[in-house]
Write an enzyme that holds these catalytic residues in place. Structure first.
Site, PDB file in Angstrom:
ATOM      1  N   ASP A  66      -6.567  30.171   3.902  1.00 57.25           N
ATOM      2  CA  ASP A  66      -7.464  30.808   4.854  1.00 57.25           C
ATOM      3  C   ASP A  66      -8.018  29.739   5.784  1.00 57.25           C
ATOM      4  O   ASP A  66      -8.447  28.677   5.333  1.00 57.25           O
ATOM      5  CB  ASP A  66      -8.604  31.548   4.149  1.00 57.25           C
ATOM      6  CG  ASP A  66      -9.290  32.491   5.116  1.00 57.25           C
ATOM      7  OD1 ASP A  66      -8.628  33.416   5.613  1.00 57.25           O
ATOM      8  OD2 ASP A  66     -10.488  32.279   5.417  1.00 57.25           O
TER       9      ASP A  66
ATOM     10  N   PHE B 237       0.175  28.675  17.703  1.00 55.66           N
ATOM     11  CA  PHE B 237      -0.302  30.068  17.699  1.00 55.66           C
ATOM     12  C   PHE B 237      -1.829  30.066  17.666  1.00 55.66           C
ATOM     13  O   PHE B 237      -2.453  28.994  17.605  1.00 55.66           O
ATOM     14  CB  PHE B 237       0.274  30.805  16.484  1.00 55.66           C
ATOM     15  CG  PHE B 237      -0.207  30.269  15.152  1.00 55.66           C
ATOM     16  CD1 PHE B 237      -1.239  30.888  14.472  1.00 55.66           C
ATOM     17  CD2 PHE B 237       0.356  29.129  14.592  1.00 55.66           C
ATOM     18  CE1 PHE B 237      -1.699  30.395  13.262  1.00 55.66           C
ATOM     19  CE2 PHE B 237      -0.088  28.629  13.375  1.00 55.66           C
ATOM     20  CZ  PHE B 237      -1.127  29.269  12.707  1.00 55.66           C
ATOM     21  N   GLY B 238      -2.404  31.246  17.686  1.00 55.79           N
ATOM     22  CA  GLY B 238      -3.854  31.390  17.545  1.00 55.79           C
ATOM     23  C   GLY B 238      -4.618  30.562  18.564  1.00 55.79           C
ATOM     24  O   GLY B 238      -4.401  30.666  19.774  1.00 55.79           O
ATOM     25  N   TYR B 239      -5.517  29.709  18.072  1.00 54.85           N
ATOM     26  CA  TYR B 239      -6.388  28.922  18.945  1.00 54.85           C
ATOM     27  C   TYR B 239      -5.752  27.608  19.405  1.00 54.85           C
ATOM     28  O   TYR B 239      -6.421  26.788  20.041  1.00 54.85           O
ATOM     29  CB  TYR B 239      -7.714  28.629  18.217  1.00 54.85           C
ATOM     30  CG  TYR B 239      -8.511  29.878  17.900  1.00 54.85           C
ATOM     31  CD1 TYR B 239      -9.274  30.511  18.871  1.00 54.85           C
ATOM     32  CD2 TYR B 239      -8.495  30.444  16.619  1.00 54.85           C
ATOM     33  CE1 TYR B 239     -10.000  31.655  18.586  1.00 54.85           C
ATOM     34  CE2 TYR B 239      -9.208  31.598  16.319  1.00 54.85           C
ATOM     35  CZ  TYR B 239      -9.958  32.195  17.310  1.00 54.85           C
ATOM     36  OH  TYR B 239     -10.679  33.337  17.033  1.00 54.85           O
TER      37      TYR B 239
ATOM     38  N   LYS C 234       0.128  18.312  16.165  1.00 52.81           N
ATOM     39  CA  LYS C 234      -0.466  19.275  15.244  1.00 52.81           C
ATOM     40  C   LYS C 234      -0.060  18.973  13.812  1.00 52.81           C
ATOM     41  O   LYS C 234      -0.899  18.917  12.915  1.00 52.81           O
ATOM     42  CB  LYS C 234      -0.058  20.707  15.616  1.00 52.81           C
ATOM     43  CG  LYS C 234      -0.729  21.715  14.716  1.00 52.81           C
ATOM     44  CD  LYS C 234      -0.523  23.143  15.104  1.00 52.81           C
ATOM     45  CE  LYS C 234      -1.376  24.023  14.200  1.00 52.81           C
ATOM     46  NZ  LYS C 234      -1.122  25.445  14.376  1.00 52.81           N
TER      47      LYS C 234
ATOM     48  N   GLY D  74       1.118  36.764   5.830  1.00 49.09           N
ATOM     49  CA  GLY D  74       1.732  37.688   6.770  1.00 49.09           C
ATOM     50  C   GLY D  74       1.983  36.978   8.097  1.00 49.09           C
ATOM     51  O   GLY D  74       2.461  37.585   9.043  1.00 49.09           O
ATOM     52  N   ASN D  75       1.638  35.683   8.157  1.00 51.90           N
ATOM     53  CA  ASN D  75       1.730  34.918   9.401  1.00 51.90           C
ATOM     54  C   ASN D  75       2.909  33.934   9.325  1.00 51.90           C
ATOM     55  O   ASN D  75       2.809  32.882   8.700  1.00 51.90           O
ATOM     56  CB  ASN D  75       0.405  34.170   9.614  1.00 51.90           C
ATOM     57  CG  ASN D  75       0.375  33.396  10.918  1.00 51.90           C
ATOM     58  OD1 ASN D  75       1.413  33.052  11.474  1.00 51.90           O
ATOM     59  ND2 ASN D  75      -0.819  33.110  11.387  1.00 51.90           N
TER      60      ASN D  75
ATOM     61  N   ARG E 170      -4.028  22.251   8.247  1.00 51.62           N
ATOM     62  CA  ARG E 170      -2.963  22.769   7.368  1.00 51.62           C
ATOM     63  C   ARG E 170      -2.223  21.592   6.720  1.00 51.62           C
ATOM     64  O   ARG E 170      -1.969  21.585   5.524  1.00 51.62           O
ATOM     65  CB  ARG E 170      -2.005  23.633   8.209  1.00 51.62           C
ATOM     66  CG  ARG E 170      -0.898  24.300   7.412  1.00 51.62           C
ATOM     67  CD  ARG E 170      -0.391  25.545   8.102  1.00 51.62           C
ATOM     68  NE  ARG E 170      -1.469  26.494   8.310  1.00 51.62           N
ATOM     69  CZ  ARG E 170      -2.012  26.754   9.508  1.00 51.62           C
ATOM     70  NH1 ARG E 170      -1.545  26.194  10.605  1.00 51.62           N
ATOM     71  NH2 ARG E 170      -3.024  27.596   9.606  1.00 51.62           N
TER      72      ARG E 170
HETATM   73  P1  IMP Z   1      -6.376  33.290   8.977  1.00 49.01           P
HETATM   74  O1  IMP Z   1      -6.399  32.062   8.152  1.00 49.01           O
HETATM   75  O2  IMP Z   1      -5.003  33.872   8.980  1.00 49.01           O
HETATM   76  O3  IMP Z   1      -7.454  34.261   8.601  1.00 49.01           O
HETATM   77  O4  IMP Z   1      -6.589  32.826  10.464  1.00 49.01           O
HETATM   78  C1  IMP Z   1      -7.792  32.943  11.158  1.00 49.01           C
HETATM   79  C2  IMP Z   1      -7.550  32.887  12.646  1.00 49.01           C
HETATM   80  O5  IMP Z   1      -7.352  31.530  13.018  1.00 49.01           O
HETATM   81  C3  IMP Z   1      -6.320  33.650  13.134  1.00 49.01           C
HETATM   82  O6  IMP Z   1      -6.627  34.247  14.374  1.00 49.01           O
HETATM   83  C4  IMP Z   1      -5.280  32.597  13.312  1.00 49.01           C
HETATM   84  O7  IMP Z   1      -4.399  32.913  14.375  1.00 49.01           O
HETATM   85  C5  IMP Z   1      -6.121  31.380  13.664  1.00 49.01           C
HETATM   86  N1  IMP Z   1      -5.479  30.190  13.122  1.00 49.01           N
HETATM   87  C6  IMP Z   1      -5.143  29.943  11.822  1.00 49.01           C
HETATM   88  N2  IMP Z   1      -4.537  28.756  11.728  1.00 49.01           N
HETATM   89  C7  IMP Z   1      -4.472  28.256  12.976  1.00 49.01           C
HETATM   90  C8  IMP Z   1      -3.924  27.085  13.528  1.00 49.01           C
HETATM   91  O8  IMP Z   1      -3.338  26.243  12.845  1.00 49.01           O
HETATM   92  N3  IMP Z   1      -4.058  26.913  14.864  1.00 49.01           N
HETATM   93  C9  IMP Z   1      -4.680  27.817  15.667  1.00 49.01           C
HETATM   94  N4  IMP Z   1      -5.191  28.941  15.216  1.00 49.01           N
HETATM   95  C10 IMP Z   1      -5.087  29.165  13.882  1.00 49.01           C
END
Ligand code: IMP
Length: 186
Positions: free
Chosen positions: A69, A144-146, A166, A10-11, A172
């Site tokens: 994940d 995005f995210g962190y 990155k 969904g991302n 990833r």
């Molecule tokens: P999930 O894998 O979608 O459950 O991600 C877990 C959390 O880590 C979410 O808040 C994502 O935004 C963050 N996240 C996942 N992948 C990355 C990344 O590559 N960089 C920064 N944050 C990430």
């Protein structure tokens, strides 16, 4: 070798990064997006979470598919937020993590990603780890995210300051390389 494979997520940010990596690293399989919203199980293992999710994704799609994940594991916080990274990002954000680390010298952290792939003949998992540290403040606009607070080992920019950085070092990228090499040998 497969001609097409779906990334169930969904991302869209994750999908965009994966698509770029796929296009760069292999010419044999095209990556497609499967829009997938799924309530993840709670577990301390990203592998267990990914395996359960890919069962659901394959059930919905019926074609070769993978999920991913990811967790951010911070040494000084005993691995927190780990598998709760999405929830913590939504509740506290990057600024909340920086607050938790105020005055803390040991900034070591790592991202771990687990891909789970399903093609109807069982599930295979592939892991990617990116070591680094948490910055003193948020820097950069991309990703995005962190990403604004994560600096990969040996570098000084955050992931959000350099998307090239990155895509070269990330959890990833590493997990996708493992998947691609598996697919190429199928
Ligand atoms: P999930 O894998 O979608 O459950 O991600 C877990 C959390 O880590 C979410 O808040 C994502 O935004 C963050 N996240 C996942 N992948 C990355 C990344 O590559 N960089 C920064 N944050 C990430």
């Amino acid at each position: 070798m497969l001609e097409e494979i779906y990334f169930a997520t969904g991302n869209l940010n994750k999908f965009k990064e994966a698509k770029e990596i796929f296009e760069k690293e292999t010419s044999e399989a095209a990556l497609e997006h499967f829009e997938f919203r799924h309530r993840e199980i709670r577990s301390d293992s990203i592998e267990e979470i990914a395996k359960e999710s890919v069962e659901a994704a394959y059930g919905g799609l019926g074609k070769p598919v993978f999920v991913e994940d990811t967790g951010l594991f911070i040494d000084a916080l005993n691995g927190f937020p780990g598998t709760y990274s999405a929830w913590v990002q939504a509740k506290l954000g990057c600024s909340g993590i920086l607050k938790l680390l105020e005055g803390v010298e040991d900034r070591k952290a790592k991202f771990e990603a687990c891909i789970a792939f399903h093609n109807g003949n069982g599930i295979k998992t592939f892991k990617g780890v990116c070591e680094g540290r948490i910055a003193e403040n948020e820097r950069g606009e991309s990703g995005f995210g962190y990403d604004p607070i994560f600096i990969p080992k040996g570098e000084s920019s955050t992931f959000a300051e350099s998307i090239e950085l990155k895509n070269k070092y990330s959890h990833r990228y590493k997990s996708l390389l493992e998947l691609i090499s598996y697919l190429e040998n199928l």
